[in-house]
Structure formats: C-alpha cells, structure tokens
Design an enzyme around this catalytic site. Structure first.
Site, PDB file in Angstrom:
ATOM      1  N   LYS A  14       0.630  -1.151   0.000  1.00 22.10           N
ATOM      2  CA  LYS A  14       0.150   0.094   0.041  1.00 22.10           C
ATOM      3  C   LYS A  14       0.904   1.166   0.039  1.00 22.10           C
ATOM      4  O   LYS A  14       2.162   1.091   0.314  1.00 22.10           O
ATOM      5  CB  LYS A  14      -1.033  -0.005   1.071  1.00 22.10           C
ATOM      6  CG  LYS A  14      -1.959  -1.152   1.157  1.00 22.10           C
ATOM      7  CD  LYS A  14      -3.017  -1.211   2.345  1.00 22.10           C
ATOM      8  CE  LYS A  14      -3.837  -2.300   2.218  1.00 22.10           C
ATOM      9  NZ  LYS A  14      -4.796  -2.283   3.464  1.00 22.10           N
ATOM     10  N   PHE A  60     -16.107   2.616   6.545  1.00 24.60           N
ATOM     11  CA  PHE A  60     -14.729   3.048   6.275  1.00 24.60           C
ATOM     12  C   PHE A  60     -14.313   2.971   4.870  1.00 24.60           C
ATOM     13  O   PHE A  60     -13.219   3.492   4.445  1.00 24.60           O
ATOM     14  CB  PHE A  60     -13.769   2.441   7.121  1.00 24.60           C
ATOM     15  CG  PHE A  60     -13.717   0.924   6.968  1.00 24.60           C
ATOM     16  CD1 PHE A  60     -13.044   0.334   5.949  1.00 24.60           C
ATOM     17  CD2 PHE A  60     -14.478  -0.079   7.648  1.00 24.60           C
ATOM     18  CE1 PHE A  60     -13.128  -1.192   5.646  1.00 24.60           C
ATOM     19  CE2 PHE A  60     -14.483  -1.339   7.686  1.00 24.60           C
ATOM     20  CZ  PHE A  60     -13.934  -1.912   6.402  1.00 24.60           C
ATOM     21  N   ARG A  88      -0.678 -14.499   4.751  1.00 27.20           N
ATOM     22  CA  ARG A  88      -1.763 -13.719   5.923  1.00 27.20           C
ATOM     23  C   ARG A  88      -0.728 -13.867   7.250  1.00 27.20           C
ATOM     24  O   ARG A  88      -0.940 -13.085   8.254  1.00 27.20           O
ATOM     25  CB  ARG A  88      -3.076 -14.346   6.109  1.00 27.20           C
ATOM     26  CG  ARG A  88      -4.073 -14.198   5.041  1.00 27.20           C
ATOM     27  CD  ARG A  88      -4.461 -12.798   4.943  1.00 27.20           C
ATOM     28  NE  ARG A  88      -5.226 -12.280   6.101  1.00 27.20           N
ATOM     29  CZ  ARG A  88      -5.835 -11.209   6.004  1.00 27.20           C
ATOM     30  NH1 ARG A  88      -6.098 -10.568   4.716  1.00 27.20           N
ATOM     31  NH2 ARG A  88      -6.639 -10.641   7.061  1.00 27.20           N
ATOM     32  N   ARG A 105       3.114  -5.956   9.259  1.00 27.67           N
ATOM     33  CA  ARG A 105       2.009  -4.906  10.025  1.00 27.67           C
ATOM     34  C   ARG A 105       2.442  -4.455  11.328  1.00 27.67           C
ATOM     35  O   ARG A 105       2.356  -3.467  11.755  1.00 27.67           O
ATOM     36  CB  ARG A 105       0.531  -5.298   9.759  1.00 27.67           C
ATOM     37  CG  ARG A 105       0.004  -5.265   8.625  1.00 27.67           C
ATOM     38  CD  ARG A 105      -1.485  -5.773   8.278  1.00 27.67           C
ATOM     39  NE  ARG A 105      -2.295  -5.521   7.262  1.00 27.67           N
ATOM     40  CZ  ARG A 105      -3.252  -6.215   6.910  1.00 27.67           C
ATOM     41  NH1 ARG A 105      -3.711  -7.170   7.735  1.00 27.67           N
ATOM     42  NH2 ARG A 105      -3.797  -6.010   5.669  1.00 27.67           N
ATOM     43  N   HIS A 128      -1.424  -5.441   1.501  1.00 18.83           N
ATOM     44  CA  HIS A 128      -2.785  -6.152   1.698  1.00 18.83           C
ATOM     45  C   HIS A 128      -2.421  -7.619   1.200  1.00 18.83           C
ATOM     46  O   HIS A 128      -1.613  -8.079   0.526  1.00 18.83           O
ATOM     47  CB  HIS A 128      -3.962  -5.868   0.384  1.00 18.83           C
ATOM     48  CG  HIS A 128      -4.970  -6.770   0.035  1.00 18.83           C
ATOM     49  ND1 HIS A 128      -6.168  -6.870   0.811  1.00 18.83           N
ATOM     50  CD2 HIS A 128      -4.781  -7.586  -0.932  1.00 18.83           C
ATOM     51  CE1 HIS A 128      -6.704  -8.144   0.016  1.00 18.83           C
ATOM     52  NE2 HIS A 128      -5.989  -8.518  -0.797  1.00 18.83           N
TER      53      HIS A 128
HETATM   54  P1  IDP Z   1      -7.694  -7.349   5.648  1.00 17.65           P
HETATM   55  O1  IDP Z   1      -6.701  -6.333   5.120  1.00 17.65           O
HETATM   56  O2  IDP Z   1      -6.570  -7.728   7.127  1.00 17.65           O
HETATM   57  O3  IDP Z   1      -8.074  -8.440   4.801  1.00 17.65           O
HETATM   58  P2  IDP Z   1     -10.440  -6.301   5.749  1.00 17.65           P
HETATM   59  O4  IDP Z   1     -11.311  -6.538   6.844  1.00 17.65           O
HETATM   60  O5  IDP Z   1     -10.475  -7.033   4.539  1.00 17.65           O
HETATM   61  O6  IDP Z   1      -8.778  -6.570   6.527  1.00 17.65           O
HETATM   62  O7  IDP Z   1     -10.388  -4.825   5.664  1.00 17.65           O
HETATM   63  C1  IDP Z   1      -9.773  -4.108   4.412  1.00 17.65           C
HETATM   64  C2  IDP Z   1      -8.815  -3.002   4.944  1.00 17.65           C
HETATM   65  O8  IDP Z   1      -9.802  -1.931   5.452  1.00 17.65           O
HETATM   66  C3  IDP Z   1      -7.931  -2.981   5.852  1.00 17.65           C
HETATM   67  O9  IDP Z   1      -6.876  -3.603   5.698  1.00 17.65           O
HETATM   68  C4  IDP Z   1      -8.036  -1.696   6.793  1.00 17.65           C
HETATM   69  O10 IDP Z   1      -7.023  -1.021   6.138  1.00 17.65           O
HETATM   70  C5  IDP Z   1      -9.294  -1.419   6.428  1.00 17.65           C
HETATM   71  N1  IDP Z   1     -10.307  -1.608   7.572  1.00 17.65           N
HETATM   72  C6  IDP Z   1     -10.880  -2.575   7.952  1.00 17.65           C
HETATM   73  N2  IDP Z   1     -11.782  -2.565   8.993  1.00 17.65           N
HETATM   74  C7  IDP Z   1     -11.585  -1.180   9.292  1.00 17.65           C
HETATM   75  C8  IDP Z   1     -12.220  -0.203  10.468  1.00 17.65           C
HETATM   76  O11 IDP Z   1     -12.857  -0.660  11.308  1.00 17.65           O
HETATM   77  N3  IDP Z   1     -11.983   1.233  10.357  1.00 17.65           N
HETATM   78  C9  IDP Z   1     -10.999   1.663   9.380  1.00 17.65           C
HETATM   79  N4  IDP Z   1     -10.376   0.885   8.332  1.00 17.65           N
HETATM   80  C10 IDP Z   1     -10.760  -0.365   8.311  1.00 17.65           C
HETATM   81 MG    MG Z   2      -9.399  -8.410   3.477  1.00 26.82          MG
END
Ligand code: IDP
Ligand code: MG
Length: 161
Positions: A14, A60, A88, A105, A128
């Site tokens: 990112k 978000f 992961r 992370r 990601h």
């Molecule tokens: P991941 O990246 O670990 O797969 P996901 O739940 O798919 O997590 O969420 C995608 C991205 O959205 C996350 O990497 C994060 O940057 C953002 N995100 C997820 N949940 C939140 C939240 O509650 N507030 C703000 N940003 C969030």
């Molecule tokens: Mg995800």
C-alpha cells in the site's frame, strides 16, 4: 500457473509502505521461498475500488479507497504452498496496533481502528494479502493480465515442490 488450491495469492504493497519499506516487504515473502509470478507498480484508483468491493457498504470504505489512491502501490502475485495462509501469517493482524511485532504490519506500523475512525485518518496498515483462495483468484484477475504472470523456477523449488 498452478491451479492447485491455495497455491497463489495477491499482495498489494500500500502507499505508506511504498514510501521506504517496500523492499523489506518483498523480501519477507521471498525469504520464505514464495515465488513472485507477477509484480508491478501502479496508480489505479479504479482497481482499488473493484479490489475492495466486499467492503463497499462499510462506513470506512471511502477512506479506504482514498488511502489506496494516496500514491502508487505495488501489486504482486505470489505462488507457494498454502500461499494465502502463509502470506496472511507474514502480514499479521489487520490492525497494526494488535499485530505481532514479527509481522509486517506489527513491525512497520502502529495504527488502530479507533484512531482511524475517530480522527478521519486513513487506516494505514502497509500491505494487503488475499484472505481466502477464492479471494486470491478473483484479486489476481483484477490486478494482472495473463501475460503479466510468469512461469519460471526459483531455487527453493528444488526443495519444496
Ligand atoms: P484485511 O486487509 O486484513 O483483509 P479487511 O477486513 O479485509 O482486512 O479490511 C480491508 C482494509 O480496510 C483493512 O486492511 C484496513 O485498512 C481497512 N479497515 C478494515 N476495518 C476497518 C475499520 O473498522 N476502520 C477503518 N479501516 C478499516
Ligand atoms: Mg481483506
């Protein structure tokens, strides 16, 4: 390209990690013997939208897309045994605040959901990685054309087939 289950995954470095930590991120996957099938730097908001379509209804979502457009990103298609699960593990918990310091992370970030949601900040978490083999197949297709994915052998394939 392999079609065995959980053999490929999509990584996106990112914008915050492109600014200085990108080579470390790439080496974390290469260090464990994963193979880079495709890799490119792009600045493509539309791909970020398709990429995060499962979050389109989340509060978000707009900030997430804004974050992905803050600068160029590096997309990588990786191949390896249990590629999704292994990647992961390497990237760590979604929230850098909770991620183990040995993960990408946790080592390079400290952002929390509470801070991002309470301050209008983007939730910066560096990288990601696809969360399931189904997501990986969809996402590799979003980011790469077939002729951008390369078939070749790396050293670790002499040991891990
Ligand atoms: P991941 O990246 O670990 O797969 P996901 O739940 O798919 O997590 O969420 C995608 C991205 O959205 C996350 O990497 C994060 O940057 C953002 N995100 C997820 N949940 C939140 C939240 O509650 N507030 C703000 N940003 C969030
Ligand atoms: Mg995800």
């Amino acid at each position: 390209m392999y079609h065995e289950r959980d053999r490929e995954t999509l990584i996106v470095i990112k914008p915050d990690a492109v600014r200085g930590s990108d080579s470390d991120v790439v080496s974390r996957f290469e260090d464990v013997g994963m193979k880079i099938m495709g890799m490119k730097m792009v600045r493509r908001g539309s791909a970020a939208r398709g990429h995060y379509s499962e979050h389109v209804d989340k509060e978000f979502y707009d900030r997430l897309v804004e974050y992905m457009k803050q600068g160029p990103v590096v997309a990588m298609a990786l191949e390896g045994v249990n590629a999704v699960e292994n990647c992961r593990k390497i990237i760590g918990d979604t929230n850098p605040k909770d991620a183990n310091p040995s993960t990408i992370r946790g080592r390079y970030g400290h952002m929390s959901f509470a801070h991002a949601d309470g301050s209008d900040s983007t939730h910066q978490n560096l990288v990601h990685a696809s969360a399931t083999p189904e997501e990986a197949e969809k996402e590799v297709g979003i980011w790469f054309e077939d002729d951008e994915l390369h078939d070749y052998r790396i050293g670790s394939e002499e040991h891990v087939r």
